[in-house]
Write a protein that holds these residues in place. Sequence first.
Motif, PDB file in Angstrom:
ATOM      1  N   MET A 119       0.828  -1.200   0.000  1.00  0.00           N
ATOM      2  CA  MET A 119       0.000   0.000   0.000  1.00  0.00           C
ATOM      3  C   MET A 119       0.868   1.259   0.000  1.00  0.00           C
ATOM      4  SD  MET A 119      -3.245  -0.577  -0.196  1.00  0.00           S
ATOM      5  CE  MET A 119      -4.715  -1.431   0.411  1.00  0.00           C
ATOM      6  N   ARG A 120       1.948   1.262   0.777  1.00  0.00           N
ATOM      7  CA  ARG A 120       2.844   2.428   0.793  1.00  0.00           C
ATOM      8  C   ARG A 120       3.502   2.622  -0.572  1.00  0.00           C
ATOM      9  NH1 ARG A 120       4.335   0.546   6.024  1.00  0.00           N
ATOM     10  NH2 ARG A 120       6.233  -0.412   5.179  1.00  0.00           N
ATOM     11  N   ARG A 121       3.923   1.513  -1.177  1.00  0.00           N
ATOM     12  CA  ARG A 121       4.553   1.581  -2.497  1.00  0.00           C
ATOM     13  C   ARG A 121       3.564   2.120  -3.527  1.00  0.00           C
ATOM     14  NH1 ARG A 121       5.776  -4.037  -4.169  1.00  0.00           N
ATOM     15  NH2 ARG A 121       7.007  -4.007  -2.245  1.00  0.00           N
ATOM     16  N   LYS A 122       2.324   1.664  -3.445  1.00  0.00           N
ATOM     17  CA  LYS A 122       1.292   2.139  -4.368  1.00  0.00           C
ATOM     18  C   LYS A 122       1.078   3.636  -4.205  1.00  0.00           C
ATOM     19  CE  LYS A 122      -3.641   1.633  -5.420  1.00  0.00           C
ATOM     20  NZ  LYS A 122      -4.093   2.981  -5.063  1.00  0.00           N
ATOM     21  N   GLY A 123       1.052   4.092  -2.956  1.00  0.00           N
ATOM     22  CA  GLY A 123       0.834   5.510  -2.707  1.00  0.00           C
ATOM     23  C   GLY A 123       1.934   6.384  -3.274  1.00  0.00           C
ATOM     24  N   ARG A 124       3.176   5.873  -3.272  1.00  0.00           N
ATOM     25  CA  ARG A 124       4.292   6.652  -3.805  1.00  0.00           C
ATOM     26  C   ARG A 124       4.359   6.599  -5.318  1.00  0.00           C
ATOM     27  NH1 ARG A 124       7.251   4.072   0.355  1.00  0.00           N
ATOM     28  NH2 ARG A 124       8.147   2.638  -1.182  1.00  0.00           N
ATOM     29  N   SER A 125       4.051   5.411  -5.893  1.00  0.00           N
ATOM     30  CA  SER A 125       4.366   5.200  -7.295  1.00  0.00           C
ATOM     31  C   SER A 125       3.184   5.314  -8.245  1.00  0.00           C
ATOM     32  CB  SER A 125       4.981   3.795  -7.480  1.00  0.00           C
ATOM     33  OG  SER A 125       6.111   3.646  -6.658  1.00  0.00           O
ATOM     34  N   HIS A 126       1.975   5.109  -7.735  1.00  0.00           N
ATOM     35  CA  HIS A 126       0.836   5.058  -8.645  1.00  0.00           C
ATOM     36  C   HIS A 126      -0.313   5.945  -8.162  1.00  0.00           C
ATOM     37  CE1 HIS A 126       2.856   1.735 -10.595  1.00  0.00           C
ATOM     38  NE2 HIS A 126       2.970   1.146  -9.434  1.00  0.00           N
ATOM     39  N   PRO A 127      -0.093   7.262  -8.092  1.00  0.00           N
ATOM     40  CA  PRO A 127      -1.186   8.124  -7.677  1.00  0.00           C
ATOM     41  C   PRO A 127      -2.341   8.055  -8.669  1.00  0.00           C
ATOM     42  CG  PRO A 127       0.607   9.410  -8.614  1.00  0.00           C
ATOM     43  CD  PRO A 127       1.108   8.005  -8.489  1.00  0.00           C
ATOM     44  N   ALA A 128      -3.531   7.952  -8.151  1.00  0.00           N
ATOM     45  CA  ALA A 128      -4.704   7.839  -9.021  1.00  0.00           C
ATOM     46  C   ALA A 128      -5.048   9.195  -9.602  1.00  0.00           C
ATOM     47  CB  ALA A 128      -5.889   7.304  -8.220  1.00  0.00           C
ATOM     48  N   ALA A 129      -5.319   9.204 -10.916  1.00  0.00           N
ATOM     49  CA  ALA A 129      -5.736  10.440 -11.563  1.00  0.00           C
ATOM     50  C   ALA A 129      -7.210  10.684 -11.271  1.00  0.00           C
ATOM     51  CB  ALA A 129      -5.495  10.340 -13.065  1.00  0.00           C
ATOM     52  N   ASN A 130      -7.530  11.921 -10.935  1.00  0.00           N
ATOM     53  CA  ASN A 130      -8.917  12.272 -10.642  1.00  0.00           C
ATOM     54  C   ASN A 130      -9.546  13.100 -11.742  1.00  0.00           C
ATOM     55  OD1 ASN A 130      -9.171  11.021  -8.055  1.00  0.00           O
ATOM     56  ND2 ASN A 130      -7.927  12.656  -7.191  1.00  0.00           N
ATOM     57  N   ASN A 131      -8.715  13.634 -12.642  1.00  0.00           N
ATOM     58  CA  ASN A 131      -9.227  14.481 -13.712  1.00  0.00           C
ATOM     59  C   ASN A 131      -8.527  14.141 -15.018  1.00  0.00           C
ATOM     60  OD1 ASN A 131     -10.947  16.632 -12.189  1.00  0.00           O
ATOM     61  ND2 ASN A 131      -9.047  16.484 -11.030  1.00  0.00           N
ATOM     62  N   TYR A 132      -9.297  14.160 -16.087  1.00  0.00           N
ATOM     63  CA  TYR A 132      -8.759  13.916 -17.420  1.00  0.00           C
ATOM     64  C   TYR A 132      -9.263  15.012 -18.349  1.00  0.00           C
ATOM     65  CZ  TYR A 132      -7.910   9.263 -15.498  1.00  0.00           C
ATOM     66  OH  TYR A 132      -7.498   8.218 -14.708  1.00  0.00           O
ATOM     67  N   GLN A 133      -8.425  15.360 -19.319  1.00  0.00           N
ATOM     68  CA  GLN A 133      -8.828  16.367 -20.292  1.00  0.00           C
ATOM     69  C   GLN A 133      -8.294  15.991 -21.660  1.00  0.00           C
ATOM     70  OE1 GLN A 133      -8.143  20.425 -19.203  1.00  0.00           O
ATOM     71  NE2 GLN A 133      -8.927  21.243 -21.128  1.00  0.00           N
ATOM     72  N   VAL A 134      -9.175  16.073 -22.644  1.00  0.00           N
ATOM     73  CA  VAL A 134      -8.803  15.888 -24.043  1.00  0.00           C
ATOM     74  C   VAL A 134      -9.450  17.034 -24.809  1.00  0.00           C
ATOM     75  CG1 VAL A 134      -8.933  14.418 -26.071  1.00  0.00           C
ATOM     76  CG2 VAL A 134      -8.690  13.379 -23.813  1.00  0.00           C
ATOM     77  N   GLY A 135      -8.629  17.924 -25.353  1.00  0.00           N
ATOM     78  CA  GLY A 135      -9.179  19.111 -25.994  1.00  0.00           C
ATOM     79  C   GLY A 135      -9.986  19.911 -24.998  1.00  0.00           C
TER      80      GLY A 135
END
Length: 229
Positions: A119-135
């Motif tokens: 869980m600690r490794r995930k928190g450092r290495s794979h932050p979840a994206a909360n926003n996406y933008q295309v154009g």
Amino acid sequence: MAQTILLVEDEDGLVTYLRSELQFEDYQVLTAGTGTEALRVYAAHKDELDLIILDWMLPELDGLEVMRRIRRHDNIPIIMMTARDYVGDKVAGLDNGADDYITKPFEIEEFLARLRVIMRRKGRSHPAANNYQVGDLELDVKARRVTRGKHQAELTQREFALLRVLMQNSGEPLTRDELLDQVWGADYSGQPNIVDVYIRYLRGKIDLPAHQSIIHTVRGVGYVIEGGE
């Protein structure tokens, strides 16, 4: 916010014990007792899941096959759990994408320690994206809001999930099978043209008269989202 774990195990006594221990440690726990049920629960809750505890020997689909299907499109941490203490099994599990491997019976303190490390490794290495933008198209995961320019699109849960997968892979064509796996689940057995139907729904809601098309058909492949102002 509590982290959410999917526990996949068909032994009721072990499920009860592990769920109790994990909840005591302030984790939220979802459970599944077969391989196909695991894929259904994963597909329905993948946006909120932080880790999967996956037994190797499961009814319907074994844990290795479940992991292979999830690994096609997701790097969520997975701990494999089995009573088979063979080096070959451990190698197969790790080679197919497991983050860790623990053999039954095990001490709960060791198990929880391994879980915390991942869980600690995930928190450092794979932050979840909360926003996406295309154009000019924006998707806010937490608010479950989709806007294009000044227009807010009202999407169903499935439409939102489909659009999110497309935006996560902006500029990369995705096949119908890939979209089926990620949005409907790897065990979906309905008509594959359901993807085309939902793409049509999305286009009707986000390709407004004042905007150019943003979801494109890639002949012989599938769909891609890119550009659009």
